[in-house]
Write a protein that holds these residues in place. Structure first.
Motif, PDB file in Angstrom:
ATOM      1  N   THR A   1       6.818  -8.118  -9.632  1.00  0.00           N
ATOM      2  CA  THR A   1       6.977  -9.496 -10.075  1.00  0.00           C
ATOM      3  C   THR A   1       7.900 -10.236  -9.114  1.00  0.00           C
ATOM      4  OG1 THR A   1       8.920  -9.092 -11.445  1.00  0.00           O
ATOM      5  CG2 THR A   1       6.756  -8.742 -12.483  1.00  0.00           C
ATOM      6  N   GLU A   2       7.845 -11.552  -9.150  1.00  0.00           N
ATOM      7  CA  GLU A   2       8.709 -12.348  -8.289  1.00  0.00           C
ATOM      8  C   GLU A   2      10.177 -12.094  -8.592  1.00  0.00           C
ATOM      9  OE1 GLU A   2       9.386 -17.034  -6.956  1.00  0.00           O
ATOM     10  OE2 GLU A   2       7.769 -16.508  -8.353  1.00  0.00           O
TER      11      GLU A   2
ATOM     12  N   SER B   1     -11.537  -7.035  -0.792  1.00  0.00           N
ATOM     13  CA  SER B   1     -12.403  -6.595  -1.890  1.00  0.00           C
ATOM     14  C   SER B   1     -13.147  -7.749  -2.551  1.00  0.00           C
ATOM     15  CB  SER B   1     -11.573  -5.869  -2.953  1.00  0.00           C
ATOM     16  OG  SER B   1     -10.729  -6.788  -3.620  1.00  0.00           O
ATOM     17  N   GLY B   2     -12.738  -8.973  -2.252  1.00  0.00           N
ATOM     18  CA  GLY B   2     -13.328 -10.132  -2.896  1.00  0.00           C
ATOM     19  C   GLY B   2     -12.650 -10.539  -4.187  1.00  0.00           C
ATOM     20  N   GLU B   3     -11.732  -9.708  -4.663  1.00  0.00           N
ATOM     21  CA  GLU B   3     -11.009 -10.000  -5.899  1.00  0.00           C
ATOM     22  C   GLU B   3      -9.915 -11.034  -5.637  1.00  0.00           C
ATOM     23  OE1 GLU B   3     -10.394  -5.926  -8.127  1.00  0.00           O
ATOM     24  OE2 GLU B   3     -10.644  -5.561  -5.968  1.00  0.00           O
ATOM     25  N   VAL B   4      -9.828 -12.042  -6.492  1.00  0.00           N
ATOM     26  CA  VAL B   4      -8.787 -13.062  -6.381  1.00  0.00           C
ATOM     27  C   VAL B   4      -7.533 -12.550  -7.085  1.00  0.00           C
ATOM     28  CG1 VAL B   4      -8.119 -15.422  -6.967  1.00  0.00           C
ATOM     29  CG2 VAL B   4     -10.474 -14.921  -6.266  1.00  0.00           C
ATOM     30  N   ALA B   5      -6.383 -12.665  -6.417  1.00  0.00           N
ATOM     31  CA  ALA B   5      -5.140 -12.157  -6.980  1.00  0.00           C
ATOM     32  C   ALA B   5      -3.985 -13.092  -6.635  1.00  0.00           C
ATOM     33  CB  ALA B   5      -4.842 -10.756  -6.439  1.00  0.00           C
ATOM     34  N   PRO B   6      -2.975 -13.179  -7.517  1.00  0.00           N
ATOM     35  CA  PRO B   6      -1.794 -13.978  -7.206  1.00  0.00           C
ATOM     36  C   PRO B   6      -0.916 -13.259  -6.177  1.00  0.00           C
ATOM     37  CG  PRO B   6      -1.491 -12.872  -9.300  1.00  0.00           C
ATOM     38  CD  PRO B   6      -2.889 -12.575  -8.857  1.00  0.00           C
ATOM     39  N   PHE B   7      -0.219 -14.037  -5.364  1.00  0.00           N
ATOM     40  CA  PHE B   7       0.628 -13.453  -4.327  1.00  0.00           C
ATOM     41  C   PHE B   7       1.902 -14.273  -4.157  1.00  0.00           C
ATOM     42  CE2 PHE B   7      -1.844 -16.635  -2.019  1.00  0.00           C
ATOM     43  CZ  PHE B   7      -0.882 -17.245  -1.239  1.00  0.00           C
ATOM     44  N   ILE B   8       2.859 -13.676  -3.446  1.00  0.00           N
ATOM     45  CA  ILE B   8       4.038 -14.393  -2.986  1.00  0.00           C
ATOM     46  C   ILE B   8       4.289 -14.024  -1.535  1.00  0.00           C
ATOM     47  CG2 ILE B   8       5.626 -12.585  -3.810  1.00  0.00           C
ATOM     48  CD1 ILE B   8       7.677 -14.834  -4.327  1.00  0.00           C
ATOM     49  N   VAL B   9       4.645 -15.016  -0.721  1.00  0.00           N
ATOM     50  CA  VAL B   9       5.158 -14.766   0.625  1.00  0.00           C
ATOM     51  C   VAL B   9       6.525 -15.420   0.708  1.00  0.00           C
ATOM     52  CG1 VAL B   9       2.941 -14.498   1.799  1.00  0.00           C
ATOM     53  CG2 VAL B   9       3.921 -16.772   1.535  1.00  0.00           C
TER      54      VAL B   9
ATOM     55  N   LYS C   1       1.186  -8.936  -3.320  1.00  0.00           N
ATOM     56  CA  LYS C   1       0.485  -9.421  -4.499  1.00  0.00           C
ATOM     57  C   LYS C   1       1.395  -9.253  -5.706  1.00  0.00           C
ATOM     58  CE  LYS C   1      -4.160  -8.625  -2.746  1.00  0.00           C
ATOM     59  NZ  LYS C   1      -5.500  -8.065  -3.018  1.00  0.00           N
ATOM     60  N   LEU C   2       1.360 -10.231  -6.591  1.00  0.00           N
ATOM     61  CA  LEU C   2       2.230 -10.208  -7.760  1.00  0.00           C
ATOM     62  C   LEU C   2       1.608  -9.425  -8.911  1.00  0.00           C
ATOM     63  CD1 LEU C   2       3.385 -13.933  -7.684  1.00  0.00           C
ATOM     64  CD2 LEU C   2       4.823 -11.923  -7.233  1.00  0.00           C
ATOM     65  N   GLY C   3       2.474  -8.758  -9.653  1.00  0.00           N
ATOM     66  CA  GLY C   3       2.031  -7.975 -10.802  1.00  0.00           C
ATOM     67  C   GLY C   3       3.022  -6.877 -11.082  1.00  0.00           C
ATOM     68  N   SER C   4       2.552  -5.797 -11.680  1.00  0.00           N
ATOM     69  CA  SER C   4       3.437  -4.666 -11.961  1.00  0.00           C
ATOM     70  C   SER C   4       2.636  -3.372 -11.912  1.00  0.00           C
ATOM     71  CB  SER C   4       4.097  -4.825 -13.337  1.00  0.00           C
ATOM     72  OG  SER C   4       3.112  -4.872 -14.347  1.00  0.00           O
ATOM     73  N   GLY C   5       3.327  -2.310 -11.546  1.00  0.00           N
ATOM     74  CA  GLY C   5       2.694  -0.997 -11.517  1.00  0.00           C
ATOM     75  C   GLY C   5       1.930  -0.718 -10.242  1.00  0.00           C
ATOM     76  N   GLU C   6       1.172   0.376 -10.265  1.00  0.00           N
ATOM     77  CA  GLU C   6       0.374   0.817  -9.136  1.00  0.00           C
ATOM     78  C   GLU C   6      -1.064   1.036  -9.594  1.00  0.00           C
ATOM     79  OE1 GLU C   6       2.241   4.298  -7.504  1.00  0.00           O
ATOM     80  OE2 GLU C   6       4.120   3.255  -7.066  1.00  0.00           O
ATOM     81  N   HIS C   7      -2.015   0.491  -8.842  1.00  0.00           N
ATOM     82  CA  HIS C   7      -3.427   0.595  -9.218  1.00  0.00           C
ATOM     83  C   HIS C   7      -4.281   0.623  -7.957  1.00  0.00           C
ATOM     84  CE1 HIS C   7      -1.944  -0.803 -13.138  1.00  0.00           C
ATOM     85  NE2 HIS C   7      -1.379  -1.812 -12.492  1.00  0.00           N
TER      86      HIS C   7
ATOM     87  N   HIS D   1       0.823  -1.213   0.000  1.00  0.00           N
ATOM     88  CA  HIS D   1       0.000   0.000   0.000  1.00  0.00           C
ATOM     89  C   HIS D   1       0.857   1.263   0.000  1.00  0.00           C
ATOM     90  CE1 HIS D   1      -3.659  -2.233   0.325  1.00  0.00           C
ATOM     91  NE2 HIS D   1      -3.370  -2.733   1.513  1.00  0.00           N
ATOM     92  N   THR D   2       2.135   1.132  -0.279  1.00  0.00           N
ATOM     93  CA  THR D   2       3.042   2.282  -0.364  1.00  0.00           C
ATOM     94  C   THR D   2       3.570   2.400  -1.795  1.00  0.00           C
ATOM     95  OG1 THR D   2       5.057   1.059   0.171  1.00  0.00           O
ATOM     96  CG2 THR D   2       3.741   1.882   2.033  1.00  0.00           C
ATOM     97  N   PRO D   3       4.016   3.581  -2.221  1.00  0.00           N
ATOM     98  CA  PRO D   3       4.506   3.757  -3.592  1.00  0.00           C
ATOM     99  C   PRO D   3       5.740   2.897  -3.870  1.00  0.00           C
ATOM    100  CG  PRO D   3       4.030   5.883  -2.586  1.00  0.00           C
ATOM    101  CD  PRO D   3       3.950   4.856  -1.492  1.00  0.00           C
ATOM    102  N   LEU D   4       5.788   2.300  -5.047  1.00  0.00           N
ATOM    103  CA  LEU D   4       6.920   1.449  -5.426  1.00  0.00           C
ATOM    104  C   LEU D   4       8.250   2.179  -5.327  1.00  0.00           C
ATOM    105  CD1 LEU D   4       5.560  -0.473  -8.539  1.00  0.00           C
ATOM    106  CD2 LEU D   4       6.371  -1.503  -6.408  1.00  0.00           C
TER     107      LEU D   4
END
Length: 197
Positions: free
Chosen positions: A156-157, A183-191, A138-144, A110-113
């Motif tokens: 990304t990993e 939010s109920g949205e399913v998203a990929p993650f890494i721990v 959560k995995l992905g790219s950018g800020e949304h 929740h902080t800026p990349l």
């Protein structure tokens, strides 16, 4: 975390979020984290939410500190015996060799990349030599923003592994998956868990 819209969502939904993550203290990664920290040592759960992970650490005999920027979350944290709660975030992490472990589970996202390199450096500095970092994102790219208005930063990993390695961490274990959040949205993650080199 200083994004007002994100903070307001967590303030309004603190109880709902607590219900969602009430089993967080039973996570095997919490148990692994506790097992890799010396008995009675100080640890920090940063972005702790309702504090279930910190509570498990305190119950295991660790000196558990829990930071969150949302007062409504800290009200929930204070119900856990043995946990020291503080309204604070990543920008407040300025100490050197204080903690044997830092638990950063789905909060830095929740902080800026642009701030992540500095935040990981601050965590590295705050850890004692051979201290352990737990990190989830959560995995992905950018800020949304998600469907309920929270700011998310994604990585990304490969990029995360590279950043942690350059900061001075040795990754010990990681796992990926998918799950639905608040939010109920399913998203990929890494721990993952990593050792301060």
């Amino acid at each position: 975390m200083t994004d007002r819209e994100t903070l307001d969502v967590y303030a309004a939904k603190a109880g709902e979020y607590a219900d969602l993550v009430k089993d967080a203290g039973d996570d095997p990664m919490v148990q692994r984290f506790v097992a890799h920290v010396p008995a009675g040592a100080p640890v920090l759960d940063i972005g702790c939410g309702p504090g279930f992970a910190a509570a498990a650490m305190a119950q295991a005999g660790l000196e558990a500190h829990a930071w969150d920027p949302v007062p409504e979350m800290l009200d929930l944290v204070r119900a856990h015996p043995g946990v020291t709660a503080r309204q604070a975030g990543y920008d407040d992490l300025t100490g050197k060799a204080i903690y044997a472990g830092v638990w950063s589970n789905f909060s830095m996202l929740h902080t800026p990349l642009a701030k992540w390199p500095d935040y990981f450096a601050a965590i590295h500095t705050a850890l004692i030599p051979r201290g352990i970092l737990h990190f989830g994102v959560k995995l992905g790219s950018g800020e949304h923003r998600d469907s309920i208005g929270r700011l998310y930063s994604y990585m990304t990993e490969d990029d995360l592994t590279d950043l942690l390695t350059r900061t001075g961490f040795i990754i010990d274990v990681s796992r990926t998956g998918e799950e639905a959040g608040l939010s109920g949205e399913v998203a990929p993650f890494i721990v993952l868990q990593a050792t301060r080199a």
